[in-house]
Every structure is written in structure tokens, then in C-alpha cells.
Design a protein around this motif. Structure first.
Motif, short mmCIF file in Angstrom:
data_model
loop_
_atom_site.label_atom_id
_atom_site.label_comp_id
_atom_site.label_asym_id
_atom_site.label_seq_id
_atom_site.Cartn_x
_atom_site.Cartn_y
_atom_site.Cartn_z
N ARG A 121 0.83 -1.21 0.00
CA ARG A 121 0.00 0.00 0.00
C ARG A 121 0.86 1.25 0.00
O ARG A 121 0.51 2.25 -0.62
CB ARG A 121 -0.92 -0.02 1.22
CG ARG A 121 -2.06 -1.01 1.02
CD ARG A 121 -2.98 -1.02 2.23
NE ARG A 121 -4.10 -1.92 2.01
CZ ARG A 121 -4.81 -2.45 2.99
NH1 ARG A 121 -4.53 -2.17 4.26
NH2 ARG A 121 -5.83 -3.25 2.72
N GLU A 124 1.97 1.82 -3.56
CA GLU A 124 0.85 2.34 -4.37
C GLU A 124 0.55 3.80 -4.04
O GLU A 124 0.30 4.60 -4.93
CB GLU A 124 -0.39 1.47 -4.14
CG GLU A 124 -0.26 0.08 -4.73
CD GLU A 124 -1.56 -0.72 -4.69
OE1 GLU A 124 -2.37 -0.50 -3.76
OE2 GLU A 124 -1.75 -1.56 -5.59
N ARG A 133 0.04 -8.34 -8.81
CA ARG A 133 0.85 -9.57 -8.73
C ARG A 133 -0.01 -10.77 -9.09
O ARG A 133 -0.59 -11.42 -8.21
CB ARG A 133 1.41 -9.71 -7.31
CG ARG A 133 2.51 -8.70 -7.03
CD ARG A 133 2.96 -8.73 -5.59
NE ARG A 133 1.95 -8.17 -4.70
CZ ARG A 133 2.11 -8.01 -3.39
NH1 ARG A 133 3.23 -8.39 -2.82
NH2 ARG A 133 1.17 -7.47 -2.65
N LEU A 136 0.20 -14.09 -7.04
CA LEU A 136 0.15 -14.09 -5.58
C LEU A 136 -0.89 -15.06 -5.02
O LEU A 136 -0.71 -15.62 -3.94
CB LEU A 136 -0.12 -12.68 -5.04
CG LEU A 136 0.40 -12.44 -3.63
CD1 LEU A 136 1.91 -12.50 -3.60
CD2 LEU A 136 -0.09 -11.11 -3.09
N ARG B 108 -6.85 -9.06 -1.87
CA ARG B 108 -5.71 -8.62 -1.08
C ARG B 108 -6.13 -7.76 0.10
O ARG B 108 -5.56 -7.84 1.19
CB ARG B 108 -4.80 -7.78 -2.01
CG ARG B 108 -3.49 -7.40 -1.46
CD ARG B 108 -2.83 -6.38 -2.36
NE ARG B 108 -3.34 -5.05 -2.12
CZ ARG B 108 -3.03 -3.96 -2.85
NH1 ARG B 108 -2.24 -4.11 -3.90
NH2 ARG B 108 -3.52 -2.79 -2.56
N ASP B 109 -7.12 -6.90 -0.12
CA ASP B 109 -7.49 -5.92 0.91
C ASP B 109 -8.60 -6.41 1.84
O ASP B 109 -9.05 -5.67 2.71
CB ASP B 109 -7.89 -4.59 0.25
CG ASP B 109 -6.75 -4.01 -0.61
OD1 ASP B 109 -5.68 -3.76 -0.05
OD2 ASP B 109 -6.94 -3.83 -1.83
N LEU B 136 -6.06 -12.15 -5.30
CA LEU B 136 -5.21 -11.91 -4.14
C LEU B 136 -4.08 -10.92 -4.41
O LEU B 136 -3.67 -10.17 -3.53
CB LEU B 136 -4.62 -13.24 -3.63
CG LEU B 136 -4.22 -13.20 -2.16
CD1 LEU B 136 -5.46 -13.07 -1.28
CD2 LEU B 136 -3.46 -14.45 -1.78
N GLY B 137 -3.60 -10.90 -5.63
CA GLY B 137 -2.51 -9.99 -5.97
C GLY B 137 -2.99 -8.66 -6.55
O GLY B 137 -2.18 -7.90 -7.09
N LEU B 138 -4.29 -8.39 -6.44
CA LEU B 138 -4.82 -7.16 -7.04
C LEU B 138 -5.37 -6.23 -5.96
O LEU B 138 -5.99 -6.68 -5.00
CB LEU B 138 -5.94 -7.49 -8.04
CG LEU B 138 -5.63 -8.55 -9.10
CD1 LEU B 138 -6.84 -8.75 -10.01
CD2 LEU B 138 -4.41 -8.15 -9.93
N GLY B 139 -5.18 -4.94 -6.12
CA GLY B 139 -5.71 -3.96 -5.19
C GLY B 139 -7.09 -3.47 -5.63
O GLY B 139 -7.59 -3.84 -6.69
#
Lengths: 198, 198
Positions: A121, A124, A133, A136, B108-109, B136-139
Motif C-alpha cells: 500500500r 501504491e 501480482r 500471488l 488482497r485488501d 489476491l494480488g490485485l488492489g
């Protein structure tokens, strides 16, 4: 078009991540970071051509490598140095004006390089980018399955396989300082390079 | 063909994860878990049809819901209960003989539901499956960008939007026991449901 700048070594992880991003509709721009010590970035360029993605080579400040070498010598292991280089490489790309999305091939089961949620974070927020990713959320079984299906891979021990990653330059730089990389890196570390599409 | 059994509520996260898996070449089989309290699984089925994926409804033992209700009452918040239900739902699917890959739309969040590395590996080892989490690897930026590009989404507060998720049944079951779900769940919790493809 949604462009994503993807850290790329030519290995199977960064190649698979690039492939997934492309399947998700992103325009993948591969970036290989070099410290100007070796020209091993050309292995990454070869793989980039095979995969059909744009590729550029970005030269990172030599000081980063110097600090990484110190970390290797202090720790007698490469983890902190690899992590350090990777974070600086991400920042180097993220800091560019035109870059809105960055990505890499780090995996769920990797210990380094790996950015935890706080670091993710922070990256970003500081650079106003999205950090993606694709690997991930995938385990080694899934990654192996996809890699074998999509790519032709060449595997060998790290010292024998030339690849466009930081480790190759780090090993060389250590040797230049009279340090045997084998005293720092694990003994049988198998590396991979993507050499074709199936 | 590589089949993956994907936990699906009809919301944007599980829909996007299904879409990514399909783009990665997997044959996506959507699974909605119900406790037989409501028929809100039909909203998930509607979305599944819109997305063009196979869909099945799996009935989970009522005891799981009973334990989740107790957790909600003890904690005065839903986190542990949602986590508990999700883990049992994953196990329920993973335990089936034909299932080699399971997945969900956890991000992820997200704080819950979320399986840490230890729980993830334990799930994979106990049931000999690969557990895949494409988000999981994405915001949140990336997820919002992709969702808006791919889907037509309907959003509203949890209590007003019927969706095929555990929360809808959990809220109903709490109300049946004379407990106001608003005393447990956060006040303005916006939920989403995918109602079309762009």
C-alpha cells in the motif's frame, strides 16, 4: 489501452505473470532492470520477443547494487539484498510519470522478494500506481501446471543458466570483490528461463 | 480440461475471479453454498447464467450456520463467523473426490474471509487440491477498473440487495433468533451484484 509495466527477467514466474496480465486485457510492457555490470538483460529481451511483448531495459543506479553487496556480506545470505533490489526496482518504474500500473511475478510461496500489505500500500500510495501480482493467489502446483502448458522452459543451476535477473549481476559483482557467491547463495538453486511458447 | 470449482455469490469479486480463471484457460464450475434457510442462491444462479458458466448449489450442514450464529452473538461482530463459514465451505467443496482445484474471490485488501499462508497450505495438503485466488494480488483500484469494464453491477446496502452469499442467510437466521443483524453487522455495508456483461 490499459498499460502495465511488468518487471521481467525471462524466468518462468515473470513470464507466466505477463501472460496472465495479457489474458486479462492489459497491454504488457516488460521492463528488465540492469546495473550495467553485465549484459544478461539480453536473455530477458530474447524471451520477451518469443512471448511477443514490448521490452525495455532500464539502468538502475550502481549504488543500489553496492548496498545490496554489503547486505550479502553482512548477512552471509542473499535474502535481504534481493528484497532491497526488488523494492528499489519497483520504485524506479513506479516513479515514471506515464506509469499507472506496475507488476511482477512474485508468488504466494516466495519469501523474497515479497512486499507485505503495508509495503504494497505504501508503494501504491507514494507513486499513485496500482501494483499487480497475478501469481500471488496461486500455489506451486497451479504455477507448474500453467507453465508446462504454455511455455518451453530451460532449467539449470543458477551459476550455469544465464538469465536477465538481479541475481546474475549480484553474483558477478560479489566475485569481482573476491567473494565466492557460493558462500552466500544456497548450493543447489535451480533457475529457469523461458525459451519458447508451446 | 482443467476444471476449477469456484465459490460464487454473484457479487463482483467472485464474478471477476471467475472471469480471470476462465481467461487463464480453466473450465470454471461455479458453486454456491446454501444452508437451506433461504433461496437466495437463485441470485447467484441468475448471474452465473449471465456470465455463461456452469453453476451448482451445494447444501451445507445447518450446524455450521448454528455455530456461526453463536460466534456473531458472542463477538457482536460478524468477522469470525464469516471466516468460519468460508473455511467450511472451501472444505466442503475440496473434499469431493472429483475436485482437484478450488477457488474464490477473496482479495488482497479483505480482512475476512481470508486464509493465511498456513491455512492455505493446510487446506491444499489435507484435501490434495490447488487453492487459487485470482484477486489476491490485485488492489481495489485494479479490481474496480476491471469490474467496470467487464460487468454491469447493481449496488445497494446489504439489507436491501439480495445476493447469493452467506451473509444474507446469516442475517436472516439472526433475525429468526430475535437478534437485529444491525447490531452485529456494520451500519452502511454496500453490497454488489453482477447483473450483466458489458
Amino acid at each position: 489501452m490499459k498499460e502495465v509495466y511488468h518487471l521481467f527477467s525471462g524466468g518462468k514466474d515473470s513470464s507466466l505473470a505477463a501472460w496472465i496480465l495479457s489474458r486479462m486485457g492489459y497491454e504488457v510492457k516488460l521492463v528488465t532492470v540492469t546495473f550495467g555490470i553485465l549484459d544478461n538483460w539480453r536473455f530477458a529481451k530474447e524471451t520477451a520477443e518469443i512471448l511477443g511483448f514490448e521490452h525495455e531495459v532500464v539502468k538502475a543506479p550502481r549504488e543500489i547494487m553496492e548496498r545490496a553487496i554489503k547486505m550479502c556480506i553482512e548477512d552471509r545470505r542473499p535474502g535481504r539484498a534481493i528484497q532491497y533490489i526488488h523494492e528499489r526496482a519497483l520504485e524506479l518504474i513506479a516513479s515514471r510519470e506515464e506509469v499507472k500500473r506496475i507488476s511482477d511475478g512474485t508468488r504466494r510461496d516466495d519469501r523474497v522478494p515479497f512486499l507485505d500489505l503495508r509495503k504494497t500500500r505504501s508503494l501504491e500510495d507514494r507513486f499513485n500506481v496500482a501494483y499487480m501480482r497475478p501469481l500471488l493467489g496461486l500455489g506451486y502446483k497451479t504455477i507448474r501446471e500453467l507453465v508446462n502448458e504454455i511455455f518451453i522452459v530451460k532449467e539449470d543451476e543458477s551459476e550455469k543458466l544465464e538469465k536477465g535477473d538481479y541475481e546474475t549481476e549480484l553474483r558477478y559483482a560479489l566475485r569481482e570483490k573476491g567473494i565466492n557467491p557460493r558462500d552466500i547463495f544456497p548450493p543447489r538453486h535451480i533457475q529457469s528461463r523461458v525459451v519458447g511458447l508451446r
